[in-house]
Write a protein that holds these residues in place. Sequence first.
Motif: not given
Length: 330
Positions: A161-163, A166
């Motif tokens: 889920a890390t930016s 993504t």
Amino acid sequence: MASCGKGRSGQKGRGAALKKLMGTAASLLVLLAAVLGLTVTNGGKLPTWEQLYALFGVSELMPQLPEQAQNAATKIHFIDVGQGDAVLIEQDGCFALIDAGERDAAETLVAYLRAAGVDRLTLLVMTHPHTDHIGGMRAVLDAFPVDAVLLPDFTKAPMPATSTFTKLLEAVAEKRIPAETACTGDTFAVGSGTLTVLGDGIETENLNDLSLVTMFEAPGLRYFSSGDGEKPVERAVLDSGAGVRADLYKAAHHGSSTSNTRELLETVRPRAVVISCGKDNSYGHPHREAMETFGEVGASVFRTDECGTVIVYVDDAGAMQVAVTNKEAA
Ligand SMILES: [Zn+2]
């Protein structure tokens, strides 16, 4: 033994000090001239660090190859990105990059790639989505055309889920770069060489174990690499019966004791091991157990925290050779 120069005094010492000062002043003048020159080229904007690195820094960071080896068809560059991985495969002037280090090393990485002659990447490989492997990938995508991106199988683990992750996938989509999920047995041409996927990760909660296991083959060199894959990944590739024998081995997971099992190393039987790890890193990489195993199989070990960048190449006689930035450390 010759004096190291400490404590010298009198005329000779002052002469040396003056010479050093003039040398520093000359270097500063050269730097100033370069900044002004690049500012003109940039239409009045100051040059970026990347441009200055490309002019000065990286040439010093890049290992010097003997003249007859400069055009070697096969070179594997283990780029010193601190604690992380960024390995450039160069074959016949074509390039594939496996991982791209942390974000804070991205400028150095991009400048290094330019200095190495990269103008496009045939393939960009993400072994697994941890930041010390993907942090610099966005900068690489922005700097070079990339023909294809190879990804691990994200159905085998919880989606990160890390930016960083993504945004990276968004960039790949925006740039319309073909992205492929790796499958065991896939092959990719890099010049006349072949990169084969030997393992495509295992079902896991541990993102390290999503790591792709690959073999690069070219005349005179077989290079085995398994990202940060831990013991279950090594077990799986051994159980698969894949041909893992290699001349060159990238220490898995920066030389961690959670990887680099004796069973794997005894089957790979590498002549050289390269460990990509940061100076005084907080993980204690490489671990003693792994270093012992590398010694037991008789491999020469090169560490990026000591040697700087390491280039493994095949010479005219077809033999594997190694060049490093800090020669004293090798
Ligand atoms: Zn890592």
